[in-house]
Design a protein around this motif. Structure first.
Motif, short mmCIF file in Angstrom:
data_model
loop_
_atom_site.label_atom_id
_atom_site.label_comp_id
_atom_site.label_asym_id
_atom_site.label_seq_id
_atom_site.Cartn_x
_atom_site.Cartn_y
_atom_site.Cartn_z
N GLY A 78 -1.17 15.15 26.92
CA GLY A 78 -0.65 16.38 26.32
C GLY A 78 -1.08 16.56 24.88
O GLY A 78 -1.81 15.74 24.30
N GLY A 79 -0.60 17.65 24.30
CA GLY A 79 -0.98 17.99 22.93
C GLY A 79 -0.55 16.94 21.93
O GLY A 79 -1.30 16.61 21.00
N LEU A 80 0.63 16.38 22.12
CA LEU A 80 1.11 15.41 21.13
C LEU A 80 0.27 14.14 21.13
O LEU A 80 0.00 13.56 20.07
CB LEU A 80 2.59 15.08 21.36
CG LEU A 80 3.55 16.21 20.97
CD1 LEU A 80 5.00 15.74 21.13
CD2 LEU A 80 3.32 16.67 19.54
N TRP A 104 4.11 22.99 15.15
CA TRP A 104 3.19 22.11 15.87
C TRP A 104 2.13 21.53 14.96
O TRP A 104 1.80 20.34 15.05
CB TRP A 104 2.57 22.82 17.07
CG TRP A 104 3.60 23.01 18.14
CD1 TRP A 104 4.17 24.19 18.54
CD2 TRP A 104 4.26 21.98 18.91
NE1 TRP A 104 5.12 23.96 19.51
CE2 TRP A 104 5.20 22.62 19.75
CE3 TRP A 104 4.15 20.60 18.96
CZ2 TRP A 104 6.01 21.91 20.64
CZ3 TRP A 104 4.95 19.89 19.84
CH2 TRP A 104 5.88 20.54 20.67
N CYS A 150 -3.69 24.90 14.23
CA CYS A 150 -3.09 25.27 15.50
C CYS A 150 -3.33 26.78 15.69
O CYS A 150 -2.83 27.58 14.89
CB CYS A 150 -1.60 24.95 15.49
SG CYS A 150 -0.75 25.46 17.00
N ASN A 152 -2.29 28.83 17.81
CA ASN A 152 -1.10 29.62 18.16
C ASN A 152 0.12 28.72 18.07
O ASN A 152 0.25 27.77 18.84
CB ASN A 152 -1.24 30.19 19.58
CG ASN A 152 -0.08 31.10 19.94
OD1 ASN A 152 0.09 32.16 19.35
ND2 ASN A 152 0.74 30.68 20.88
N THR A 154 3.46 27.95 18.92
CA THR A 154 4.31 28.32 20.05
C THR A 154 5.76 28.58 19.64
O THR A 154 6.44 29.40 20.24
CB THR A 154 4.27 27.16 21.08
OG1 THR A 154 2.94 26.65 21.14
CG2 THR A 154 4.70 27.61 22.45
N ASP A 178 -5.87 23.06 17.91
CA ASP A 178 -4.85 22.88 18.95
C ASP A 178 -4.60 24.26 19.57
O ASP A 178 -3.94 25.10 18.98
CB ASP A 178 -3.57 22.32 18.34
CG ASP A 178 -2.42 22.24 19.34
OD1 ASP A 178 -2.61 22.65 20.51
OD2 ASP A 178 -1.32 21.78 18.96
N SER A 180 -3.18 24.73 22.55
CA SER A 180 -2.29 24.50 23.69
C SER A 180 -1.71 25.79 24.26
O SER A 180 -1.66 25.98 25.47
CB SER A 180 -1.12 23.59 23.28
OG SER A 180 -1.58 22.29 23.00
N SER A 181 -1.23 26.67 23.38
CA SER A 181 -0.48 27.81 23.89
C SER A 181 -1.25 29.12 23.88
O SER A 181 -0.67 30.15 24.22
CB SER A 181 0.85 27.95 23.16
OG SER A 181 0.66 27.99 21.77
N GLN A 201 0.10 23.20 30.50
CA GLN A 201 1.34 23.73 31.07
C GLN A 201 1.77 25.11 30.58
O GLN A 201 2.92 25.47 30.71
CB GLN A 201 2.47 22.72 30.86
CG GLN A 201 2.88 22.47 29.41
CD GLN A 201 2.13 21.33 28.76
OE1 GLN A 201 1.03 21.01 29.14
NE2 GLN A 201 2.72 20.73 27.74
N LYS A 202 0.83 25.86 30.00
CA LYS A 202 1.15 27.24 29.63
C LYS A 202 0.32 28.21 30.48
O LYS A 202 0.82 28.82 31.40
CB LYS A 202 0.91 27.48 28.13
CG LYS A 202 1.98 26.86 27.25
CD LYS A 202 1.58 25.54 26.74
CE LYS A 202 2.33 25.04 25.54
NZ LYS A 202 3.77 24.91 25.60
N1 PMP Z 1 0.84 21.96 20.43
C1 PMP Z 1 1.35 23.15 20.77
C2 PMP Z 1 0.81 24.37 20.11
C3 PMP Z 1 2.35 23.24 21.75
O1 PMP Z 1 2.86 24.42 22.10
C4 PMP Z 1 2.83 22.06 22.36
C5 PMP Z 1 3.88 22.08 23.44
N2 PMP Z 1 4.70 23.13 23.52
C6 PMP Z 1 2.28 20.85 21.94
C7 PMP Z 1 1.29 20.82 20.99
C8 PMP Z 1 2.76 19.56 22.53
O2 PMP Z 1 2.30 19.46 23.81
P1 PMP Z 1 2.78 18.31 24.82
O3 PMP Z 1 4.24 18.50 25.03
O4 PMP Z 1 1.94 18.61 26.01
O5 PMP Z 1 2.46 17.02 24.20
#
Ligand code: PMP
Length: 371
Positions: A78-80, A104, A150, A152, A154, A178, A180-181, A201-202
Motif C-alpha cells: 500500500g501507499g504507507l 498523507w 501527493c 491528491n 484524500t 503519491d 493513490s487517490s 483500493q480507490k
Molecule cells: N496516500 C494517500 C494519498 C492515500 O489516500 C492513502 C490511503 N487512503 C495512503 C497514502 C495510504 O495507503 P495504504 O492504506 O494503502 O497504505
C-alpha cells in the motif's frame, strides 16, 4: 441485485467498484474461463495467471499512455509502505525533499525521515491545507535525491491539477508522486514524473495491490538494506514475480482496466470519458456547496480535488443526523475523516454522475428541512 437498486457508495477507499466488474468476478469465481480453477486457486507462474497479469499491464499502459521508459510494478504494502520503500530505493545520498500539502504527504515526510534527512520544501498545515503555494516559492534543494508530493490529498481534498516542472526552478531531482487517490482518474504527465505509486483500493481494485510506475533509469539505486521484495530493480526484472504477487487483486484490477477502456460518456471513450465524467461530477457537487447556506467546502477553488470532497455544516451539531439520513437514503459512507469531522464524498471513477445528482438532491432537501 440490479444496478438501479444498489446504494451509492461514497467511501474514500476501499471504494465502490464498477458493478459489471463485480458481476463478472462473481460469475468467474469458481471457474476462470473454463480452466476448472478460480483465479485465487491458480499458480502465479501458470499460463492462465500469466495472461491475466500481462493483459492487465498492457491495458493499464494503454489507458495512461505509460511510456516504455517506465516499468510498471504490481506490488504489496500500500501507499504507507511505499513511504519507506521509496527512500530505500532512491535516497542514495540520504537527502529527501517533501512538499507537505496535507495529511498523507505529512505522513510520507515523517516516514522518510527514518531513512533520510528530510526537508519540507513547503508545509501548508499551519493554514489548514486549503491551498497549494506555487512551486516557485518552494525551498527546493538542488542536491535532493528526489522530491515527494501527493497529487491528491484524500483527507484534505486538495489536488495538483498540474504537476510542477522543477527544471526551470534549477532542480533536477526526480519527482515522486503519491497518486493513490487520483490515479486513473485523469491522464498523468509522465514528462514530469520520476516515480509514481498508489494503492489500488480507490480507482483500481481491492486493497492489497500497489501500482508503482518507475522510470527505468532510477532502477538499481537501492540501499543495501532495502528488502529484496521491495527492491524496484529486482521486482521489475522478475516481472512483479519476485514473490507471489496479490493475484486476485491483479485480476480484479485487470477487469477494471478493461471496463475503463470501454467506458463511454459525453461522446468520449476510455480515460477521456472517465476524466470528463469526473470533472462533471465534482463540478456538480462544488456548485451546490458554493450556493448552499448550510454546507460548505473551504478549499481554494483552483486546487479543489475532483476525487475527494470534504464538506462541513455551518451548524456542526447536525453532522451526525445528516450522515445517518444519507445512509437511510442509500447514500453510503459519507462520514468525514476522523481528523477533520464533517462529511466527505469520494467520487471515484465507478461513481456515476447519477450518484452525485442523488447526493446533491439529498443535501438540498436536508438543507430545506433544517435551514
Ligand atoms: N496516500 C494517500 C494519498 C492515500 O489516500 C492513502 C490511503 N487512503 C495512503 C497514502 C495510504 O495507503 P495504504 O492504506 O494503502 O497504505
Amino acid at each position: 441485485m440490479s444496478a438501479r437498486s444498489r446504494p451509492f457508495n461514497f467511501s474514500a477507499g476501499p471504494a465502490c467498484l464498477p458493478l459489471p466488474v463485480l458481476e463478472q468476478a462473481a460469475a468467474e469465481m469458481c471457474d476462470w474461463q473454463g480452466c476448472g480453477m478460480g483465479v485465487m486457486e491458480m499458480s502465479h507462474r501458470g499460463p492462465q495467471f500469466k495472461s491475466i497479469i500481462e493483459e492487465a499491464e498492457r491495458d493499464l499502459r494503454a489507458l495512461l499512455s505509460v511510456p516504455d521508459a517506465f516499468a510498471v510494478l504490481f506490488m504489496q504494502g500500500g501507499g504507507l509502505a511505499e513511504n519507506a520503500i521509496v527512500p530505500l530505493n532512491l535516497a542514495r545520498t540520504g537527502k529527501v525533499d517533501v512538499m507537505v500539502s496535507g495529511s498523507w504527504s505529512a505522513k510520507s515526510a515523517d516516514e522518510a525521515a527514518r531513512y533520510a534527512d528530510v526537508h519540507r520544501v513547503a508545509d501548508t498545515r499551519a493554514e489548514g491545507c486549503l491551498d497549494l503555494p506555487p512551486a516557485a516559492s518552494w525551498s527546493l534543494r538542488q542536491e535532493a535525491d528526489y522530491l515527494h508530493l501527493c497529487s491528491n490529498e484524500t483527507i484534505d481534498g486538495v489536488e495538483f491539477h498540474d504537476l510542477p516542472d522543477l527544471r526551470p526552478l534549477g532542480c533536477d531531482a526526480p519527482l515522486v508522486v503519491d497518486c493513490s487517490s487520483n490515479q486513473l482518474s485523469r491522464p498523468m504527465d509522465w514528462s514530469r514524473i520520476g516515480l509514481a505509486f498508489g494503492g489500488a483500493q480507490k480507482n483500481i481494485g481491492p486493497a492489497g495491490v500497489t501500482l508503482v510506475y518507475v522510470r527505468r533509469e532510477l532502477l538499481g539505486r537501492a540501499l543495501p538494506t532495502c528488502p529484496s521484495a521491495f527492491n524496484y530493480e529486482r521486482v521489475a526484472r522478475e516481472g512483479s514475480m519476485f514473490n507471489t504477487p496479490p493475484t486476485y487483486g491483479i485480476y480484479i484490477a485487470g477487469l477494471v482496466f478493461r471496463w475503463a477502456l470501454g467506458f463511454e460518456y459525453a461522446g468520449l471513450r476510455g480515460l477521456a470519458a472517465i476524466e470528463r465524467q469526473n470533472i462533471d461530477k465534482a463540478a456538480a457537487l462544488y456548485a451546490f456547496l458554493d450556493r448552499s447556506a448550510l454546507f460548505f467546502n473551504a478549499v481554494a477553488p483552483a486546487v479543489r480535488s475532483r476525487m475527494n470532497i470534504p464538506f462541513f455544516l455551518r451548524e456542526p451539531q447536525l453532522t451526525d443526523t445528516c450522515v445517518q439520513a444519507a445512509t437511510a437514503a442509500g447514500l453510503l459512507q459519507l462520514k468525514g475523516h476522523k481528523s477533520k469531522g464533517g462529511l466527505r464524498a469520494s467520487l471515484y471513477n465507478a461513481m456515476p454522475l447519477a450518484g452525485v445528482e442523488a447526493l446533491v438532491d439529498f443535501l438540498q432537501d436536508f438543507e430545506t428541512r433544517h435551514g
